[in-house]
Design a protein around this motif. Structure first.
Motif, PDB file in Angstrom:
ATOM      1  N   TYR A  81       0.843  -1.190   0.000  1.00 53.55           N
ATOM      2  CA  TYR A  81       0.000   0.000   0.000  1.00 53.55           C
ATOM      3  C   TYR A  81       0.880   1.242   0.000  1.00 53.55           C
ATOM      4  CZ  TYR A  81      -2.829  -3.697   2.141  1.00 53.55           C
ATOM      5  OH  TYR A  81      -3.433  -4.892   2.429  1.00 53.55           O
ATOM      6  N   VAL A  82       0.699   2.107  -0.998  1.00 53.50           N
ATOM      7  CA  VAL A  82       1.354   3.410  -1.011  1.00 53.50           C
ATOM      8  C   VAL A  82       0.261   4.442  -0.797  1.00 53.50           C
ATOM      9  CG1 VAL A  82       2.782   5.050  -2.288  1.00 53.50           C
ATOM     10  CG2 VAL A  82       3.094   2.583  -2.642  1.00 53.50           C
ATOM     11  N   ILE A  83       0.373   5.220   0.277  1.00 54.16           N
ATOM     12  CA  ILE A  83      -0.666   6.197   0.594  1.00 54.16           C
ATOM     13  C   ILE A  83      -0.156   7.612   0.327  1.00 54.16           C
ATOM     14  CG2 ILE A  83      -1.689   4.671   2.313  1.00 54.16           C
ATOM     15  CD1 ILE A  83      -0.514   6.551   4.481  1.00 54.16           C
ATOM     16  N   ALA A  84      -1.091   8.499   0.036  1.00 48.90           N
ATOM     17  CA  ALA A  84      -0.765   9.896  -0.269  1.00 48.90           C
ATOM     18  C   ALA A  84      -0.604  10.681   1.019  1.00 48.90           C
ATOM     19  CB  ALA A  84      -1.855  10.514  -1.143  1.00 48.90           C
ATOM     20  N   ASP A  85       0.585  10.638   1.588  1.00 48.28           N
ATOM     21  CA  ASP A  85       0.872  11.373   2.820  1.00 48.28           C
ATOM     22  C   ASP A  85       1.459  12.727   2.445  1.00 48.28           C
ATOM     23  OD1 ASP A  85       1.386  12.186   5.397  1.00 48.28           O
ATOM     24  OD2 ASP A  85       3.178  10.959   5.632  1.00 48.28           O
ATOM     25  N   GLY A  86       0.635  13.552   1.852  1.00 47.19           N
ATOM     26  CA  GLY A  86       1.082  14.873   1.403  1.00 47.19           C
ATOM     27  C   GLY A  86       0.025  15.438   0.474  1.00 47.19           C
ATOM     28  N   ILE A  87      -0.451  16.649   0.755  1.00 43.02           N
ATOM     29  CA  ILE A  87      -1.503  17.237  -0.069  1.00 43.02           C
ATOM     30  C   ILE A  87      -1.002  17.471  -1.487  1.00 43.02           C
ATOM     31  CG2 ILE A  87      -0.954  19.626   0.569  1.00 43.02           C
ATOM     32  CD1 ILE A  87      -4.451  18.065  -0.127  1.00 43.02           C
ATOM     33  N   GLY A  88       0.318  17.611  -1.654  1.00 39.19           N
ATOM     34  CA  GLY A  88       0.872  17.788  -2.989  1.00 39.19           C
ATOM     35  C   GLY A  88       0.581  16.609  -3.894  1.00 39.19           C
ATOM     36  N   VAL A  89       0.589  15.406  -3.336  1.00 40.15           N
ATOM     37  CA  VAL A  89       0.280  14.206  -4.127  1.00 40.15           C
ATOM     38  C   VAL A  89      -1.179  14.249  -4.563  1.00 40.15           C
ATOM     39  CG1 VAL A  89       0.100  11.690  -4.086  1.00 40.15           C
ATOM     40  CG2 VAL A  89       2.043  12.810  -2.993  1.00 40.15           C
ATOM     41  N   ARG A 143      -6.271  14.522 -13.555  1.00 42.07           N
ATOM     42  CA  ARG A 143      -7.681  14.158 -13.727  1.00 42.07           C
ATOM     43  C   ARG A 143      -7.946  12.710 -13.321  1.00 42.07           C
ATOM     44  NH1 ARG A 143      -9.316  17.394 -19.330  1.00 42.07           N
ATOM     45  NH2 ARG A 143      -8.671  19.455 -18.586  1.00 42.07           N
ATOM     46  N   GLU A 144      -7.169  12.247 -12.358  1.00 46.22           N
ATOM     47  CA  GLU A 144      -7.398  10.950 -11.723  1.00 46.22           C
ATOM     48  C   GLU A 144      -7.343  11.172 -10.212  1.00 46.22           C
ATOM     49  OE1 GLU A 144      -5.548   7.348 -13.559  1.00 46.22           O
ATOM     50  OE2 GLU A 144      -4.262   8.854 -14.503  1.00 46.22           O
ATOM     51  N   PRO A 145      -8.293  11.915  -9.663  1.00 43.60           N
ATOM     52  CA  PRO A 145      -8.170  12.398  -8.282  1.00 43.60           C
ATOM     53  C   PRO A 145      -8.194  11.310  -7.228  1.00 43.60           C
ATOM     54  CG  PRO A 145     -10.358  12.854  -9.146  1.00 43.60           C
ATOM     55  CD  PRO A 145      -9.539  12.369 -10.297  1.00 43.60           C
ATOM     56  N   LEU A 146      -7.247  11.408  -6.304  1.00 46.53           N
ATOM     57  CA  LEU A 146      -7.296  10.602  -5.083  1.00 46.53           C
ATOM     58  C   LEU A 146      -8.317  11.242  -4.143  1.00 46.53           C
ATOM     59  CD1 LEU A 146      -3.446  10.149  -4.685  1.00 46.53           C
ATOM     60  CD2 LEU A 146      -5.081   8.284  -5.080  1.00 46.53           C
ATOM     61  N   PRO A 147      -9.038  10.450  -3.363  1.00 50.68           N
ATOM     62  CA  PRO A 147     -10.131  11.018  -2.559  1.00 50.68           C
ATOM     63  C   PRO A 147      -9.681  11.958  -1.452  1.00 50.68           C
ATOM     64  CG  PRO A 147      -9.868   8.675  -2.097  1.00 50.68           C
ATOM     65  CD  PRO A 147      -9.020   8.975  -3.285  1.00 50.68           C
ATOM     66  N   GLU A 148      -8.511  11.699  -0.857  1.00 55.75           N
ATOM     67  CA  GLU A 148      -8.055  12.562   0.227  1.00 55.75           C
ATOM     68  C   GLU A 148      -6.613  12.233   0.590  1.00 55.75           C
ATOM     69  OE1 GLU A 148     -10.692  11.730   3.491  1.00 55.75           O
ATOM     70  OE2 GLU A 148      -9.670   9.879   4.050  1.00 55.75           O
ATOM     71  N   ARG A 149      -6.017  13.140   1.331  1.00 56.82           N
ATOM     72  CA  ARG A 149      -4.712  12.863   1.916  1.00 56.82           C
ATOM     73  C   ARG A 149      -4.899  11.899   3.090  1.00 56.82           C
ATOM     74  NH1 ARG A 149      -1.583  16.393   6.350  1.00 56.82           N
ATOM     75  NH2 ARG A 149       0.308  15.132   6.477  1.00 56.82           N
ATOM     76  N   ILE A 150      -3.985  10.945   3.208  1.00 58.13           N
ATOM     77  CA  ILE A 150      -3.988  10.036   4.363  1.00 58.13           C
ATOM     78  C   ILE A 150      -2.699  10.316   5.142  1.00 58.13           C
ATOM     79  CG2 ILE A 150      -4.026   7.649   5.145  1.00 58.13           C
ATOM     80  CD1 ILE A 150      -5.431   6.896   2.556  1.00 58.13           C
ATOM     81  N   ALA A 151      -2.809  11.040   6.220  1.00 59.97           N
ATOM     82  CA  ALA A 151      -1.631  11.432   6.996  1.00 59.97           C
ATOM     83  C   ALA A 151      -1.005  10.219   7.674  1.00 59.97           C
ATOM     84  CB  ALA A 151      -2.005  12.481   8.040  1.00 59.97           C
ATOM     85  N   GLY A 152       0.276  10.012   7.434  1.00 57.10           N
ATOM     86  CA  GLY A 152       0.964   8.866   7.998  1.00 57.10           C
ATOM     87  C   GLY A 152       0.923   8.835   9.511  1.00 57.10           C
ATOM     88  N   TYR A 153       1.069   9.998  10.140  1.00 53.95           N
ATOM     89  CA  TYR A 153       1.050  10.056  11.604  1.00 53.95           C
ATOM     90  C   TYR A 153      -0.310   9.615  12.145  1.00 53.95           C
ATOM     91  CZ  TYR A 153       1.679  11.781  16.362  1.00 53.95           C
ATOM     92  OH  TYR A 153       1.774  11.868  17.734  1.00 53.95           O
ATOM     93  N   ASP A 154      -1.377  10.086  11.504  1.00 54.46           N
ATOM     94  CA  ASP A 154      -2.720   9.716  11.951  1.00 54.46           C
ATOM     95  C   ASP A 154      -2.972   8.226  11.736  1.00 54.46           C
ATOM     96  OD1 ASP A 154      -3.182  12.345  12.619  1.00 54.46           O
ATOM     97  OD2 ASP A 154      -4.169  12.834  10.730  1.00 54.46           O
ATOM     98  N   LEU A 155      -2.496   7.704  10.614  1.00 53.52           N
ATOM     99  CA  LEU A 155      -2.669   6.277  10.346  1.00 53.52           C
ATOM    100  C   LEU A 155      -1.934   5.436  11.382  1.00 53.52           C
ATOM    101  CD1 LEU A 155      -3.824   4.090   8.474  1.00 53.52           C
ATOM    102  CD2 LEU A 155      -1.699   4.246   7.150  1.00 53.52           C
ATOM    103  N   MET A 156      -0.727   5.862  11.746  1.00 57.42           N
ATOM    104  CA  MET A 156       0.018   5.153  12.778  1.00 57.42           C
ATOM    105  C   MET A 156      -0.766   5.140  14.089  1.00 57.42           C
ATOM    106  SD  MET A 156       3.820   5.956  14.354  1.00 57.42           S
ATOM    107  CE  MET A 156       3.270   7.516  15.043  1.00 57.42           C
TER     108      MET A 156
END
Length: 243
Positions: free
Chosen positions: A66-74, A82-95
């Motif tokens: 799993y590679v998650i978008a831990d950065g709003i820039g991603v 035009r292939e939007p990810l639904p949201e940022r997933i903060a690594g700290y919060d996921l931990m």
């Protein structure tokens, strides 16, 4: 590696197309309950650009589960494509959410990385905040990643979660090199998250997080990060150039 149908490929890196809750409910919690072995990468634009410059590192990221978008820039980059990810997933919060799962199910956690003083404080805070999880062990991050004895000692501790805070690319390279020795476990590169757990670095206030400008708060608090922040406009330029 589990075949994930829903992902967005950015600069050759497959980011899972899921919200934070979908990631937990549909992927991580079932894998934890089944005692599977998984590798989570928390990737921001800086990591994507580092992978662009090193083929072996990119190969490691592509092989992660799993590679998650831990950065709003991603997330912004995905929208420009035009292939939007639904949201940022903060690594700290996921931990933190995984620690809650470990606490609920009394699972074993190992913490690898950071300075000894910071690591000790982080582990002490975890014991207070998550009293029912099991501390399988911890080790500072000042060692040669080519030394197999560290992984051997961790494997003997039989952890269910291995949080690796060696900073990129070392944390991903360490996981890639040694995780095959383990029978199970959720491996996650967490960067400087032990600093946050220890209270050494403060998270941005909630309003900054909601506005997706946590990066700006960190830059104000740590001006020395400005060189790293230059990777964001470089990343966006690469996305626009590709278009």
């Amino acid at each position: 590696m589990e075949k994930i149908q829903a992902y967005v490929e950015i600069k050759g890196i497959p980011f899972i197309k899921a919200t934070n809750q979908q990631l937990l409910n549909d992927y991580l919690y079932p894998a934890i309950d089944a005692k599977e072995k998984k590798f989570i990468v928390t990737a921001n634009p800086e990591i994507v650009m580092a992978a662009e410059e090193e083929y072996f590192y990119k190969k490691i990221l592509k092989q992660a589960d799993y590679v998650i978008a831990d950065g709003i820039g991603v997330v912004i980059g995905s929208r420009l494509m035009r292939e939007p990810l639904p949201e940022r997933i903060a690594g700290y919060d996921l931990m933190q959410q995984l620690l809650e799962k470990a606490n609920q199910d009394q699972l074993r956690c190992y913490f690898l990385g950071s300075k000894q003083e910071i690591l000790d404080k982080a582990v002490a805070k975890v014991k207070v905040n998550f009293p029912d999880l099991v501390i399988a062990g911890s080790h500072h991050g000042y060692f040669d990643i080519n030394d197999p004895s560290i992984a051997e000692a961790i494997e003997k501790a039989q952890p269910d979660f291995i949080f690796v805070g060696l900073g990129f690319p070392n944390q991903e390279k360490w996981i890639h090199r040694y995780s095959n020795q383990f029978s199970h476990g959720m491996f996650m590169g967490v960067g400087g998250s032990f600093d946050g757990l220890a209270g050494h670095v403060k998270r941005a206030p909630k309003i900054w997080q909601k506005l997706n400008v946590e990066w700006l708060y960190r830059l104000i608090k740590q001006p020395s990060r400005w060189k790293r922040m230059l990777q964001l406009p470089r990343f966006i330029w690469h996305i626009l150039w590709r278009k």
